[in-house]
Scaffold this motif. Structure first.
Motif, PDB file in Angstrom:
ATOM      1  N   ASP A   1      78.474  -8.594  45.374  1.00 48.32           N
ATOM      2  CA  ASP A   1      79.824  -8.401  44.835  1.00 48.32           C
ATOM      3  C   ASP A   1      79.973  -7.042  44.159  1.00 48.32           C
ATOM      4  O   ASP A   1      81.084  -6.496  44.094  1.00 48.32           O
ATOM      5  CB  ASP A   1      80.156  -9.509  43.833  1.00 48.32           C
ATOM      6  N   ALA A   2      78.874  -6.503  43.647  1.00 51.63           N
ATOM      7  CA  ALA A   2      78.932  -5.212  42.948  1.00 51.63           C
ATOM      8  C   ALA A   2      78.689  -4.027  43.875  1.00 51.63           C
ATOM      9  O   ALA A   2      78.901  -2.875  43.480  1.00 51.63           O
ATOM     10  CB  ALA A   2      77.908  -5.194  41.815  1.00 51.63           C
ATOM     11  N   LEU A   3      78.239  -4.284  45.096  1.00 49.51           N
ATOM     12  CA  LEU A   3      77.841  -3.216  46.010  1.00 49.51           C
ATOM     13  C   LEU A   3      78.990  -2.256  46.302  1.00 49.51           C
ATOM     14  O   LEU A   3      80.055  -2.661  46.771  1.00 49.51           O
ATOM     15  CB  LEU A   3      77.328  -3.823  47.323  1.00 49.51           C
ATOM     16  N   GLY A   4      78.759  -0.975  45.979  1.00 48.93           N
ATOM     17  CA  GLY A   4      79.696   0.075  46.343  1.00 48.93           C
ATOM     18  C   GLY A   4      80.970   0.138  45.537  1.00 48.93           C
ATOM     19  O   GLY A   4      81.864   0.921  45.861  1.00 48.93           O
ATOM     20  N   ILE A   5      81.104  -0.657  44.485  1.00 52.57           N
ATOM     21  CA  ILE A   5      82.328  -0.648  43.672  1.00 52.57           C
ATOM     22  C   ILE A   5      82.078   0.188  42.419  1.00 52.57           C
ATOM     23  O   ILE A   5      81.214  -0.148  41.603  1.00 52.57           O
ATOM     24  CB  ILE A   5      82.746  -2.083  43.290  1.00 52.57           C
ATOM     25  N   ARG A   6      82.821   1.255  42.255  1.00 52.03           N
ATOM     26  CA  ARG A   6      82.543   2.217  41.183  1.00 52.03           C
ATOM     27  C   ARG A   6      82.711   1.614  39.793  1.00 52.03           C
ATOM     28  O   ARG A   6      82.095   2.073  38.838  1.00 52.03           O
ATOM     29  CB  ARG A   6      83.445   3.445  41.307  1.00 52.03           C
ATOM     30  N   ALA A   7      83.559   0.594  39.664  1.00 50.12           N
ATOM     31  CA  ALA A   7      83.815   0.015  38.352  1.00 50.12           C
ATOM     32  C   ALA A   7      82.900  -1.164  38.038  1.00 50.12           C
ATOM     33  O   ALA A   7      82.908  -1.673  36.923  1.00 50.12           O
ATOM     34  CB  ALA A   7      85.267  -0.449  38.262  1.00 50.12           C
ATOM     35  N   GLN A   8      82.097  -1.606  39.021  1.00 54.90           N
ATOM     36  CA  GLN A   8      81.304  -2.814  38.844  1.00 54.90           C
ATOM     37  C   GLN A   8      79.843  -2.457  38.578  1.00 54.90           C
ATOM     38  O   GLN A   8      79.022  -2.386  39.479  1.00 54.90           O
ATOM     39  CB  GLN A   8      81.407  -3.704  40.084  1.00 54.90           C
ATOM     40  N   TYR A   9      79.538  -2.197  37.322  1.00 52.29           N
ATOM     41  CA  TYR A   9      78.160  -1.927  36.935  1.00 52.29           C
ATOM     42  C   TYR A   9      77.406  -3.238  36.756  1.00 52.29           C
ATOM     43  O   TYR A   9      78.002  -4.311  36.611  1.00 52.29           O
ATOM     44  CB  TYR A   9      78.121  -1.134  35.624  1.00 52.29           C
ATOM     45  N   VAL A  10      76.091  -3.150  36.796  1.00 52.56           N
ATOM     46  CA  VAL A  10      75.247  -4.310  36.521  1.00 52.56           C
ATOM     47  C   VAL A  10      74.172  -3.909  35.510  1.00 52.56           C
ATOM     48  O   VAL A  10      73.756  -2.747  35.448  1.00 52.56           O
ATOM     49  CB  VAL A  10      74.563  -4.865  37.792  1.00 52.56           C
ATOM     50  N   ARG A  11      73.768  -4.884  34.711  1.00 47.85           N
ATOM     51  CA  ARG A  11      72.642  -4.682  33.799  1.00 47.85           C
ATOM     52  C   ARG A  11      71.457  -5.484  34.340  1.00 47.85           C
ATOM     53  O   ARG A  11      71.583  -6.684  34.618  1.00 47.85           O
ATOM     54  CB  ARG A  11      72.970  -5.150  32.388  1.00 47.85           C
ATOM     55  N   VAL A  12      70.329  -4.812  34.498  1.00 48.97           N
ATOM     56  CA  VAL A  12      69.133  -5.441  35.037  1.00 48.97           C
ATOM     57  C   VAL A  12      68.049  -5.488  33.957  1.00 48.97           C
ATOM     58  O   VAL A  12      67.709  -4.468  33.353  1.00 48.97           O
ATOM     59  CB  VAL A  12      68.601  -4.660  36.261  1.00 48.97           C
ATOM     60  N   LEU A  13      67.536  -6.685  33.713  1.00 47.20           N
ATOM     61  CA  LEU A  13      66.388  -6.868  32.835  1.00 47.20           C
ATOM     62  C   LEU A  13      65.228  -7.353  33.706  1.00 47.20           C
ATOM     63  O   LEU A  13      65.391  -8.296  34.499  1.00 47.20           O
ATOM     64  CB  LEU A  13      66.660  -7.895  31.741  1.00 47.20           C
TER      65      LEU A  13
END
Length: 364
Positions: A212-224
């Motif tokens: 869902d976040a792939l390639g969307i400039r506004a959709q950041y993700v936080r990875v732990l």
């Protein structure tokens, strides 16, 4: 089954002051148990080079158990267990020798020689032993020693791993954009905030959010999770994802979050600080309502404790003030080129209308 005391390390830091041990720290102890056993097997083979196999029960009969956690930050008491019916009814000497050699390695300070008997390949175990430690935390492996408490800190752990390799592993908390996904290999590329591309691997539970976040400039993700760093502390890859959180419009919401550090009097002795609950509400609203087509504004506090979004052009200035007390969105726009001034008020449930007005004014 026989049982005897083995070692009682002391975990020091704010997280351990309740005399409890986080599960992440328990992973450190599990890795320590593995190192103790593998090193003991190595030491046995060094003494008995004519033997191909280890004696029955040497490895399978041994394990470390947490018997209790004592006061003094958190002091887990580890006991060594040997299964009954094995060739070894007591703890093999190599197990104790392994523990002592590990203590010698951890006690080695910068500039000192590492123990020659410790195999180079085994330093990689410190990628996991102590990995849960956060800044300011440490483990005393011999806390009751008057001369050397054998302290393992995050810095020393890194030095031990890098003693014979060019990378080390550590826990990561990184925010970025998902640029690539390979569904067959379950790998991808994350563009971190520092603009560095970071490769990662993922498990099935994280696929939906990543897609869902792939390639969307506004959709950041936080990875732990767990990352691989070079000697200059540059993150090159993420080898394990433990938690994944989607962060819509992160660049904007993080600017709002930064206002939480303000206190009353922030403006030369005057100025009301925005209330934390108001800022939390605002970040939630912006996360769901801000249009993808609109550029991000700058974010500033007002003297009255409100938040102002601002878009600036050489000939124009647009402000959208979030008035928490009156529950209004107040729009002010000045355009020198068009000789135009706009002042308009929206309700708190009219975000789309307010942002749409801003987009139109930016086109003038």
């Amino acid at each position: 089954m026989t049982q005897e005391p083995f070692i009682q390390p002391r975990f020091v830091g704010p997280r351990f002051e309740g005399h409890t041990l986080p599960l992440s720290a328990a992973k450190d102890l599990a890795a320590y148990e593995e190192l103790v056993l593998e090193l003991a097997k190595h030491l046995f083979r060094q003494k008995n080079q004519d033997r191909i196999r280890l004696p029955k029960g040497f490895a399978s009969g041994f394990s470390l158990h947490i018997e209790r956690i004592d006061d003094g930050s958190a002091k887990p008491t580890l006991v060594a267990m040997m299964l009954a019916g094995q060739l070894f009814s007591d703890l093999p000497a190599e197990i104790t020798e392994s523990k002592d050699l590990i203590n010698c390695v951890i006690a080695t300070e910068a500039g000192q020689q590492f123990p020659a008997a410790f195999p180079k390949d085994f330093y990689s175990y410190f990628n996991r032993i102590g990995r849960s430690l956060e800044e300011g935390e440490f483990i005393e492996w011999l806390p009751d020693s008057a001369t050397n408490k054998t302290v393992l800190t995050p810095t020393k752990r890194k030095r031990l791993v890098l003693a014979h390799r060019e990378t080390y592993e550590a826990e990561v908390n990184v925010v970025g954009l998902v640029e690539e996904l390979n569904t067959k290999q379950k790998t991808g590329v994350l563009r971190a905030l520092e603009k560095e591309p970071v490769t990662f691997v993922f498990d099935d539970p994280f696929f939906s959010d990543l897609k869902d976040a792939l390639g969307i400039r506004a959709q950041y993700v936080r990875v732990l999770g767990v990352g691989v760093f070079d000697v200059n502390d540059r993150l090159s890859s993420i080898t394990e994802i433990d938690q994944l959180e989607r962060l819509p419009h992160y660049l904007l919401t993080s600017s709002i979050d930064k206002l939480a550090i303000l206190a009353d009097g922030w403006l030369e002795g005057v100025g009301v600080a925005p209330k934390p609950e108001a800022l939390n509400w605002l970040t939630n609203e912006v996360s769901t309502s801000f249009p993808l087509s609109l550029e991000y504004p700058s974010v500033a506090p007002s003297e009255e404790g409100n938040v102002i979004f601002e878009w600036i052009r050489p000939h124009a200035r647009i402000e959208l003030e979030v008035n928490f007390a009156d529950q209004k969105l107040e729009l002010y726009s000045t355009n020198l080129k068009a000789n135009d001034f706009v002042e308009k008020v929206f309700e708190f449930n009219q975000w789309q209308e307010a942002f749409g007005q801003v987009e139109g004014l930016l086109l003038l």
